[in-house]
Design a protein around this motif. Structure first.
Motif, mmCIF file in Angstrom:
data_model
loop_
_atom_site.group_PDB
_atom_site.id
_atom_site.type_symbol
_atom_site.label_atom_id
_atom_site.label_comp_id
_atom_site.label_asym_id
_atom_site.label_seq_id
_atom_site.Cartn_x
_atom_site.Cartn_y
_atom_site.Cartn_z
ATOM 1 N N GLU A 40 0.821 -1.216 0.000
ATOM 2 C CA GLU A 40 0.000 0.000 0.000
ATOM 3 C C GLU A 40 0.855 1.265 0.000
ATOM 4 O O GLU A 40 0.537 2.260 -0.670
ATOM 5 N N ASN A 41 1.960 1.224 0.721
ATOM 6 C CA ASN A 41 2.808 2.414 0.854
ATOM 7 C C ASN A 41 4.029 2.377 -0.067
ATOM 8 O O ASN A 41 4.886 3.273 -0.001
ATOM 9 N N ARG A 42 4.093 1.341 -0.930
ATOM 10 C CA ARG A 42 5.161 1.222 -1.927
ATOM 11 C C ARG A 42 6.553 1.338 -1.303
ATOM 12 O O ARG A 42 7.431 2.075 -1.789
ATOM 13 N N LEU A 43 6.721 0.633 -0.215
ATOM 14 C CA LEU A 43 8.025 0.669 0.460
ATOM 15 C C LEU A 43 9.058 -0.083 -0.369
ATOM 16 O O LEU A 43 8.795 -1.182 -0.869
ATOM 17 N N ARG A 44 10.261 0.504 -0.499
ATOM 18 C CA ARG A 44 11.309 -0.074 -1.333
ATOM 19 C C ARG A 44 12.668 0.438 -0.870
ATOM 20 O O ARG A 44 12.752 1.419 -0.109
ATOM 21 N N LYS A 45 13.675 -0.196 -1.338
ATOM 22 C CA LYS A 45 15.028 0.211 -0.983
ATOM 23 C C LYS A 45 15.312 1.626 -1.483
ATOM 24 O O LYS A 45 14.876 2.018 -2.559
ATOM 25 N N ASN A 46 16.022 2.409 -0.654
ATOM 26 C CA ASN A 46 16.442 3.795 -0.922
ATOM 27 C C ASN A 46 15.309 4.812 -0.753
ATOM 28 O O ASN A 46 15.530 6.007 -0.991
ATOM 29 N N LEU A 47 14.088 4.338 -0.374
ATOM 30 C CA LEU A 47 13.010 5.297 -0.126
ATOM 31 C C LEU A 47 13.310 6.059 1.154
ATOM 32 O O LEU A 47 13.680 5.494 2.180
ATOM 33 N N VAL A 48 13.163 7.387 1.087
ATOM 34 C CA VAL A 48 13.436 8.246 2.243
ATOM 35 C C VAL A 48 12.137 8.484 3.008
ATOM 36 O O VAL A 48 11.102 8.808 2.409
ATOM 37 N N LEU A 49 12.200 8.329 4.340
ATOM 38 C CA LEU A 49 11.041 8.498 5.204
ATOM 39 C C LEU A 49 11.336 9.539 6.276
ATOM 40 O O LEU A 49 12.450 9.576 6.819
ATOM 41 N N ASP A 50 10.330 10.362 6.564
ATOM 42 C CA ASP A 50 10.494 11.258 7.715
ATOM 43 C C ASP A 50 9.920 10.580 8.957
ATOM 44 O O ASP A 50 9.289 9.525 8.881
ATOM 45 N N ASP A 51 10.102 11.191 10.125
ATOM 46 C CA ASP A 51 9.665 10.583 11.385
ATOM 47 C C ASP A 51 8.155 10.361 11.405
ATOM 48 O O ASP A 51 7.672 9.355 11.929
ATOM 49 N N SER A 52 7.423 11.314 10.822
ATOM 50 C CA SER A 52 5.968 11.210 10.792
ATOM 51 C C SER A 52 5.521 9.993 9.991
ATOM 52 O O SER A 52 4.589 9.273 10.381
ATOM 53 N N MET A 53 6.203 9.742 8.878
ATOM 54 C CA MET A 53 5.835 8.604 8.021
ATOM 55 C C MET A 53 6.150 7.281 8.717
ATOM 56 O O MET A 53 5.380 6.318 8.617
ATOM 57 N N VAL A 54 7.256 7.229 9.423
ATOM 58 C CA VAL A 54 7.607 6.015 10.170
ATOM 59 C C VAL A 54 6.537 5.710 11.213
ATOM 60 O O VAL A 54 6.096 4.565 11.359
ATOM 61 N N THR A 55 6.120 6.773 11.913
ATOM 62 C CA THR A 55 5.073 6.598 12.929
ATOM 63 C C THR A 55 3.781 6.103 12.292
ATOM 64 O O THR A 55 3.096 5.213 12.825
ATOM 65 N N THR A 56 3.443 6.658 11.125
ATOM 66 C CA THR A 56 2.224 6.246 10.416
ATOM 67 C C THR A 56 2.297 4.787 9.995
ATOM 68 O O THR A 56 1.318 4.036 10.118
ATOM 69 N N LEU A 57 3.444 4.366 9.499
ATOM 70 C CA LEU A 57 3.615 2.982 9.062
ATOM 71 C C LEU A 57 3.476 2.003 10.229
ATOM 72 O O LEU A 57 2.836 0.958 10.103
ATOM 73 N N VAL A 58 4.088 2.347 11.341
ATOM 74 C CA VAL A 58 3.983 1.487 12.531
ATOM 75 C C VAL A 58 2.531 1.414 12.993
ATOM 76 O O VAL A 58 2.032 0.344 13.367
ATOM 77 N N HIS A 59 1.856 2.563 12.940
ATOM 78 C CA HIS A 59 0.442 2.616 13.327
ATOM 79 C C HIS A 59 -0.402 1.739 12.404
ATOM 80 O O HIS A 59 -1.270 0.971 12.868
ATOM 81 N N GLN A 60 -0.176 1.846 11.104
ATOM 82 C CA GLN A 60 -0.927 1.048 10.133
ATOM 83 C C GLN A 60 -0.702 -0.447 10.357
ATOM 84 O O GLN A 60 -1.634 -1.256 10.277
ATOM 85 N N ASP A 61 0.544 -0.809 10.641
ATOM 86 C CA ASP A 61 0.845 -2.220 10.837
ATOM 87 C C ASP A 61 0.201 -2.763 12.112
ATOM 88 O O ASP A 61 -0.312 -3.881 12.122
ATOM 89 N N THR A 62 0.242 -1.958 13.158
ATOM 90 C CA THR A 62 -0.394 -2.373 14.415
ATOM 91 C C THR A 62 -1.888 -2.563 14.214
ATOM 92 O O THR A 62 -2.479 -3.538 14.697
ATOM 93 N N LEU A 63 -2.492 -1.635 13.481
ATOM 94 C CA LEU A 63 -3.923 -1.734 13.190
ATOM 95 C C LEU A 63 -4.216 -2.988 12.360
ATOM 96 O O LEU A 63 -5.188 -3.706 12.618
ATOM 97 N N HIS A 64 -3.354 -3.250 11.391
ATOM 98 C CA HIS A 64 -3.561 -4.429 10.541
ATOM 99 C C HIS A 64 -3.457 -5.724 11.360
ATOM 100 O O HIS A 64 -4.241 -6.668 11.159
#
Length: 279
Positions: A40-64
């Protein structure tokens, strides 16, 4: 800001992925996500993430993960909204996530208390000897709204009730003690039918019709057995008129008719009047 340096599949869970990050101080493990979050978030090697995006991803995974818990819980059988909610609370799922999960399950029609109630009633009819009032109580205890419980219990019609109750009564009468009066057996069955949740009209009709099953020979045999027991018990301390009354009272309390009792007293008069004669 961090950059994804590696994405690896977990050994035990091929649908989960470990995300490794570099914040400028070298690579280290960051977090893990489900395959659906990865795509869904098209995560891939060399993708740059800010702190907010990391928090969102962890939140999405916990929800899933919490949503997957609910789906697994549903996989065994249908559940009510209350059952799922209580299960997620027990699993210590975040309250905000519980609401999101419940809304999603309802929107996807994976949870429907009306359908649950109807299926539950049909199953109880087919697999148990419980009456509608007890089945409705079970529905309410599972959190089904009274409106849905009331609608579903209408599936348990008078005809079905009568058939179930009559079959159960016949089975119990055949297997009950031979030393009890028919009236006593019927009274006990009446109490049990009430406990099982059958309605009063069905109980009354079934027990009225069941009188046709009365076996006069068996009834007399039960009376003789009980009468002789009372005779042996009381004639050690009393005799004559008082002894007759003791036996009469005891047999009447056990559900035998006055005519039957008088017949017994007449036939056993010799033993009543002669306490030294063994039965």
């Amino acid at each position: 800001m961090v950059k994804i340096t590696r994405i690896t599949t977990q050994q035990k869970r091929k649908d989960r992925y470990n995300i490794f990050l570099d914040d400028g101080n070298g690579e280290k493990y960051g977090f893990s996500v489900d395959e659906s979050v990865l795509i869904e978030n098209r995560l891939r090697k060399n993708l740059v993430l800010d702190d907010s995006m990391v928090t969102t991803l962890v939140h999405q995974d916990t929800l899933h993960k919490s949503y997957t818990l609910a789906i697994n819980f549903l996989s065994y059988r249908m559940r009510t909204k209350k059952e799922i909610y209580d299960y997620l609370v027990k699993k210590e799922v975040d309250a905000e996530h519980i609401k999101q999960i419940m809304d999603k399950l309802i929107n996807e029609k994976l949870v429907d208390d009306r359908q649950f109630a109807e299926a539950f009633v049909r199953t109880r009819i087919e697999t148990t000897s419980k009456g509608p009032q007890l089945v409705k109580k079970e529905l309410l205890e599972k959190g089904v709204e009274p409106k849905f419980a009331g609608e579903a219990i209408n599936l348990y019609t008078y005809a079905i009730q009568y058939e179930r109750a009559e079959k159960w009564v016949a089975k119990k009468l055949n297997g009950s003690s031979k030393n009890k009066s028919f009236k006593q057996k019927v009274q006990q069955l009446q109490g049990t039918l009430m406990q099982k949740g059958f309605t009063q009209d069905v109980i009354q009709d079934v027990l009225t019709d069941v009188n046709e099953m009365k076996d006069d020979d068996a009834e007399w045999g039960a009376l003789v057995s009980q009468g002789e027991k009372l005779l042996r018990k009381h004639r050690k301390k009393t005799s004559g008129y008082e002894l007759r009354n003791k036996i009469k009272e005891g047999l009447y309390r056990k559900g035998f008719t006055i005519d039957q009792i008088n017949q017994f007293l007449d036939e056993y008069e010799y033993y009543i009047d002669n306490e030294d004669i063994e039965l």
